[in-house]
Design a protein around this motif. Structure first.
Motif, PDB file in Angstrom:
ATOM      1  N   PHE A 166       0.837  -1.204   0.000  1.00 44.45           N
ATOM      2  CA  PHE A 166       0.000   0.000   0.000  1.00 44.45           C
ATOM      3  C   PHE A 166       0.873   1.257   0.000  1.00 44.45           C
ATOM      4  O   PHE A 166       0.636   2.183  -0.785  1.00 44.45           O
ATOM      5  CB  PHE A 166      -0.930   0.009   1.219  1.00 44.45           C
ATOM      6  N   ASP A 167       1.868   1.290   0.886  1.00 43.82           N
ATOM      7  CA  ASP A 167       2.727   2.481   0.987  1.00 43.82           C
ATOM      8  C   ASP A 167       3.421   2.795  -0.342  1.00 43.82           C
ATOM      9  O   ASP A 167       3.496   3.953  -0.743  1.00 43.82           O
ATOM     10  CB  ASP A 167       3.782   2.295   2.081  1.00 43.82           C
ATOM     11  N   ILE A 168       3.908   1.755  -1.008  1.00 45.85           N
ATOM     12  CA  ILE A 168       4.585   1.971  -2.287  1.00 45.85           C
ATOM     13  C   ILE A 168       3.564   2.349  -3.358  1.00 45.85           C
ATOM     14  O   ILE A 168       3.743   3.325  -4.090  1.00 45.85           O
ATOM     15  CB  ILE A 168       5.378   0.713  -2.711  1.00 45.85           C
ATOM     16  N   HIS A 169       2.486   1.587  -3.437  1.00 47.62           N
ATOM     17  CA  HIS A 169       1.465   1.762  -4.476  1.00 47.62           C
ATOM     18  C   HIS A 169       0.853   3.151  -4.435  1.00 47.62           C
ATOM     19  O   HIS A 169       0.611   3.767  -5.485  1.00 47.62           O
ATOM     20  CB  HIS A 169       0.376   0.704  -4.279  1.00 47.62           C
ATOM     21  N   MET A 170       0.605   3.661  -3.253  1.00 47.52           N
ATOM     22  CA  MET A 170      -0.089   4.943  -3.115  1.00 47.52           C
ATOM     23  C   MET A 170       0.844   6.141  -3.016  1.00 47.52           C
ATOM     24  O   MET A 170       0.388   7.282  -2.907  1.00 47.52           O
ATOM     25  CB  MET A 170      -1.008   4.911  -1.887  1.00 47.52           C
ATOM     26  N   HIS A 171       2.150   5.916  -3.084  1.00 50.03           N
ATOM     27  CA  HIS A 171       3.089   7.045  -3.046  1.00 50.03           C
ATOM     28  C   HIS A 171       2.854   7.914  -4.281  1.00 50.03           C
ATOM     29  O   HIS A 171       2.642   7.414  -5.388  1.00 50.03           O
ATOM     30  CB  HIS A 171       4.528   6.541  -3.012  1.00 50.03           C
ATOM     31  N   GLU A 172       2.943   9.213  -4.123  1.00 47.18           N
ATOM     32  CA  GLU A 172       2.638  10.148  -5.222  1.00 47.18           C
ATOM     33  C   GLU A 172       3.524   9.949  -6.446  1.00 47.18           C
ATOM     34  O   GLU A 172       3.123  10.283  -7.560  1.00 47.18           O
ATOM     35  CB  GLU A 172       2.729  11.591  -4.734  1.00 47.18           C
ATOM     36  N   ALA A 173       4.719   9.394  -6.267  1.00 51.41           N
ATOM     37  CA  ALA A 173       5.608   9.167  -7.409  1.00 51.41           C
ATOM     38  C   ALA A 173       5.274   7.873  -8.153  1.00 51.41           C
ATOM     39  O   ALA A 173       5.714   7.678  -9.281  1.00 51.41           O
ATOM     40  CB  ALA A 173       7.062   9.115  -6.942  1.00 51.41           C
ATOM     41  N   ALA A 231      -8.386  10.340 -12.063  1.00 51.30           N
ATOM     42  CA  ALA A 231      -9.355  11.279 -11.489  1.00 51.30           C
ATOM     43  C   ALA A 231      -8.819  12.700 -11.447  1.00 51.30           C
ATOM     44  O   ALA A 231      -9.582  13.656 -11.596  1.00 51.30           O
ATOM     45  CB  ALA A 231      -9.752  10.825 -10.087  1.00 51.30           C
ATOM     46  N   PHE A 232      -7.513  12.858 -11.288  1.00 51.56           N
ATOM     47  CA  PHE A 232      -6.929  14.190 -11.146  1.00 51.56           C
ATOM     48  C   PHE A 232      -6.428  14.778 -12.459  1.00 51.56           C
ATOM     49  O   PHE A 232      -5.874  15.861 -12.480  1.00 51.56           O
ATOM     50  CB  PHE A 232      -5.798  14.159 -10.112  1.00 51.56           C
ATOM     51  N   ASP A 233      -6.610  14.056 -13.575  1.00 53.04           N
ATOM     52  CA  ASP A 233      -6.206  14.562 -14.890  1.00 53.04           C
ATOM     53  C   ASP A 233      -7.442  14.928 -15.708  1.00 53.04           C
ATOM     54  O   ASP A 233      -8.465  14.257 -15.615  1.00 53.04           O
ATOM     55  CB  ASP A 233      -5.418  13.500 -15.680  1.00 53.04           C
ATOM     56  N   GLU A 234      -7.308  15.953 -16.531  1.00 52.89           N
ATOM     57  CA  GLU A 234      -8.423  16.327 -17.401  1.00 52.89           C
ATOM     58  C   GLU A 234      -8.501  15.431 -18.629  1.00 52.89           C
ATOM     59  O   GLU A 234      -9.578  15.146 -19.130  1.00 52.89           O
ATOM     60  CB  GLU A 234      -8.291  17.790 -17.833  1.00 52.89           C
ATOM     61  N   VAL A 252       2.634   0.397 -20.642  1.00 52.90           N
ATOM     62  CA  VAL A 252       3.160   1.487 -19.822  1.00 52.90           C
ATOM     63  C   VAL A 252       2.462   2.783 -20.235  1.00 52.90           C
ATOM     64  O   VAL A 252       2.199   2.998 -21.425  1.00 52.90           O
ATOM     65  CB  VAL A 252       4.701   1.585 -19.951  1.00 52.90           C
ATOM     66  N   ALA A 253       2.139   3.601 -19.252  1.00 45.81           N
ATOM     67  CA  ALA A 253       1.501   4.881 -19.545  1.00 45.81           C
ATOM     68  C   ALA A 253       2.420   5.717 -20.429  1.00 45.81           C
ATOM     69  O   ALA A 253       3.624   5.825 -20.173  1.00 45.81           O
ATOM     70  CB  ALA A 253       1.183   5.634 -18.258  1.00 45.81           C
ATOM     71  N   ALA A 254       1.854   6.296 -21.465  1.00 40.85           N
ATOM     72  CA  ALA A 254       2.636   7.079 -22.421  1.00 40.85           C
ATOM     73  C   ALA A 254       3.274   8.303 -21.780  1.00 40.85           C
ATOM     74  O   ALA A 254       4.249   8.840 -22.306  1.00 40.85           O
ATOM     75  CB  ALA A 254       1.766   7.485 -23.604  1.00 40.85           C
ATOM     76  N   MET A 264       1.825   6.036  -7.690  1.00 35.75           N
ATOM     77  CA  MET A 264       0.386   5.842  -7.858  1.00 35.75           C
ATOM     78  C   MET A 264      -0.167   6.228  -9.235  1.00 35.75           C
ATOM     79  O   MET A 264      -0.972   5.475  -9.788  1.00 35.75           O
ATOM     80  CB  MET A 264      -0.358   6.575  -6.730  1.00 35.75           C
ATOM     81  N   PRO A 265       0.249   7.315  -9.850  1.00 37.20           N
ATOM     82  CA  PRO A 265      -0.372   7.667 -11.133  1.00 37.20           C
ATOM     83  C   PRO A 265      -0.184   6.616 -12.222  1.00 37.20           C
ATOM     84  O   PRO A 265      -0.949   6.575 -13.182  1.00 37.20           O
ATOM     85  CB  PRO A 265       0.332   8.967 -11.534  1.00 37.20           C
ATOM     86  N   PHE A 266       0.814   5.755 -12.065  1.00 39.41           N
ATOM     87  CA  PHE A 266       1.164   4.828 -13.136  1.00 39.41           C
ATOM     88  C   PHE A 266       0.715   3.391 -12.894  1.00 39.41           C
ATOM     89  O   PHE A 266       1.005   2.518 -13.702  1.00 39.41           O
ATOM     90  CB  PHE A 266       2.672   4.882 -13.378  1.00 39.41           C
ATOM     91  N   LEU A 267       0.002   3.134 -11.803  1.00 47.12           N
ATOM     92  CA  LEU A 267      -0.400   1.763 -11.493  1.00 47.12           C
ATOM     93  C   LEU A 267      -1.889   1.486 -11.665  1.00 47.12           C
ATOM     94  O   LEU A 267      -2.354   0.425 -11.304  1.00 47.12           O
ATOM     95  CB  LEU A 267       0.048   1.374 -10.080  1.00 47.12           C
ATOM     96  N   GLY A 268      -2.623   2.415 -12.185  1.00 43.72           N
ATOM     97  CA  GLY A 268      -4.000   2.113 -12.572  1.00 43.72           C
ATOM     98  C   GLY A 268      -5.091   2.387 -11.558  1.00 43.72           C
ATOM     99  O   GLY A 268      -6.253   2.105 -11.832  1.00 43.72           O
ATOM    100  N   PHE A 269      -4.737   2.920 -10.388  1.00 43.28           N
ATOM    101  CA  PHE A 269      -5.751   3.241  -9.396  1.00 43.28           C
ATOM    102  C   PHE A 269      -5.507   4.624  -8.843  1.00 43.28           C
ATOM    103  O   PHE A 269      -4.365   5.025  -8.626  1.00 43.28           O
ATOM    104  CB  PHE A 269      -5.740   2.226  -8.237  1.00 43.28           C
TER     105      PHE A 269
END
Length: 161
Positions: A14-21, A144-147, A115-117, A23-28
């Motif tokens: 959880f700590d790794i997955h939800m870290h701001e660096a 959720a945080f991207d337009e 991988v996210a572009a 989280m954006p790239f793991l799909g949740f």
């Protein structure tokens, strides 16, 4: 050292997955710890979710699933992440080398991943290991945080080459 994840790994994953660096790239999108079991439980139950420890501490993780039938020679690599404090220490490379070595020994000849572009660090990492860009899934995800929607780049590696 790689090992299968166990329920006791939930907090560290959880700590790794939800870290701001990471989280954006793991799909949740960000979520509270209580809700994270809906992400962790299926990974754990899959029997193919691994953590990578350094000096007894989980520093990364990934999931690898081998396909069935005509594609039994192919494995999909995903949910790969390294703890931000371990970035630049060689943990990711060691984890990838270990995973690819194990897949070769298991008779896998092709590895696929997405991988996210907008993740140039991961793209460069995979390309260093010989993964080739094979296509793009346009508007593959929406955070959720991207337009805007984000494309996913599809990569493949032939282990027999």
């Amino acid at each position: 050292m790689r090992r299968l994840a166990i329920p006791a790994d939930l907090d560290r994953v959880f700590d790794i997955h939800m870290h701001e660096a990471v989280m954006p790239f793991l799909g949740f999108d960000p979520m509270p710890h209580e809700a994270f079991s809906r992400v962790f439980d299926p990974l754990f139950e899959s029997g193919c979710f691994y953590v990578f420890e350094v000096e007894g501490r989980v520093q990364g993780f990934y999931q690898v699933q081998r396909y069935l039938g005509h594609a039994a020679h192919v494995a999909h690599l995903g949910t790969l992440a390294v703890a931000p404090e371990a970035h630049g220490t060689g943990v990711a490379a060691a984890m990838m080398e270990d995973a690819l070595s194990r897949l070769r020994r298991a008779g896998v000849t092709r590895v696929e991943l997405a991988v996210a572009a907008d993740n140039p660090r991961a793209i460069a990492f995979y390309e260093r290991f010989g993964f080739a860009h094979e296509g793009t899934q346009r508007a593959a995800c929406k955070r959720a945080f991207d337009e805007a929607y984000v494309d996913a780049r599809m990569y493949g590696l032939l282990l027999s080459e």
